[in-house]
Write a protein that holds these residues in place. Sequence first.
Motif, PDB file in Angstrom:
ATOM      1  N   UNK A  97       0.717  -1.227  -0.087  1.00 53.30           N
ATOM      2  CA  UNK A  97       0.103   0.127   0.023  1.00 53.30           C
ATOM      3  C   UNK A  97       0.824   1.171   0.063  1.00 53.30           C
ATOM      4  N   UNK A  98       1.910   1.249   0.795  1.00 51.33           N
ATOM      5  CA  UNK A  98       2.848   2.285   0.873  1.00 51.33           C
ATOM      6  C   UNK A  98       3.422   2.426  -0.571  1.00 51.33           C
ATOM      7  N   UNK A  99       3.937   1.518  -1.253  1.00 50.78           N
ATOM      8  CA  UNK A  99       4.565   1.578  -2.546  1.00 50.78           C
ATOM      9  C   UNK A  99       3.715   2.122  -3.628  1.00 50.78           C
ATOM     10  N   UNK A 100       2.194   1.734  -3.476  1.00 52.12           N
ATOM     11  CA  UNK A 100       1.294   2.297  -4.427  1.00 52.12           C
ATOM     12  C   UNK A 100       1.030   3.779  -4.250  1.00 52.12           C
ATOM     13  N   UNK A 101       1.141   4.309  -3.041  1.00 52.04           N
ATOM     14  CA  UNK A 101       0.914   5.461  -2.622  1.00 52.04           C
ATOM     15  C   UNK A 101       1.852   6.172  -2.935  1.00 52.04           C
ATOM     16  N   UNK A 102       3.131   5.912  -3.089  1.00 54.72           N
ATOM     17  CA  UNK A 102       4.434   6.489  -3.468  1.00 54.72           C
ATOM     18  C   UNK A 102       4.465   6.701  -4.970  1.00 54.72           C
ATOM     19  N   UNK A 103       4.176   5.390  -5.525  1.00 58.64           N
ATOM     20  CA  UNK A 103       4.124   5.488  -7.015  1.00 58.64           C
ATOM     21  C   UNK A 103       3.138   6.474  -7.558  1.00 58.64           C
ATOM     22  N   UNK A 104       2.028   6.685  -6.799  1.00 55.94           N
ATOM     23  CA  UNK A 104       1.088   7.924  -7.199  1.00 55.94           C
ATOM     24  C   UNK A 104       1.573   9.198  -7.113  1.00 55.94           C
ATOM     25  N   UNK A 105       2.125   9.268  -6.045  1.00 56.99           N
ATOM     26  CA  UNK A 105       2.523  10.499  -5.670  1.00 56.99           C
ATOM     27  C   UNK A 105       3.810  11.043  -6.469  1.00 56.99           C
ATOM     28  N   UNK A 106       4.673  10.055  -7.072  1.00 57.67           N
ATOM     29  CA  UNK A 106       5.616  10.348  -8.057  1.00 57.67           C
ATOM     30  C   UNK A 106       5.129  10.579  -9.535  1.00 57.67           C
ATOM     31  N   UNK A 107       3.949   9.725  -9.700  1.00 58.81           N
ATOM     32  CA  UNK A 107       3.320  10.240 -11.055  1.00 58.81           C
ATOM     33  C   UNK A 107       2.957  11.492 -11.240  1.00 58.81           C
ATOM     34  N   UNK A 108       2.133  12.009  -9.946  1.00 61.30           N
ATOM     35  CA  UNK A 108       1.688  13.266  -9.889  1.00 61.30           C
ATOM     36  C   UNK A 108       2.644  14.436 -10.004  1.00 61.30           C
ATOM     37  N   UNK A 109       3.818  13.956  -9.227  1.00 60.50           N
ATOM     38  CA  UNK A 109       4.959  14.932  -9.207  1.00 60.50           C
ATOM     39  C   UNK A 109       5.497  15.113 -10.802  1.00 60.50           C
ATOM     40  N   UNK A 110       5.644  13.945 -11.466  1.00 56.85           N
ATOM     41  CA  UNK A 110       6.167  13.916 -12.865  1.00 56.85           C
ATOM     42  C   UNK A 110       5.324  14.577 -13.670  1.00 56.85           C
TER      43      UNK A 110
END
Length: 69
Positions: free
Chosen positions: A38-51
Amino acid sequence: MSQEAAPERAVPEQPVPQSVPEQKGAEAPKGLLQQMEELMAALSADLSQLDADLQSTSDRLAPSPDPEP
């Protein structure tokens, strides 16, 4: 044998459970692997938004090519 070589240790009568602390609320405690996923999925979503934010910012700041006459 001296006490320095083999220190005495108090052995608990019942083993202490090595588990994730219980979470307050209605849901059951989650396993460590599930929490990590769950933490990795949230991190991935945050990084996608930042990108996406960085891409839109660079698009606005990039100089437009000069039109040729």
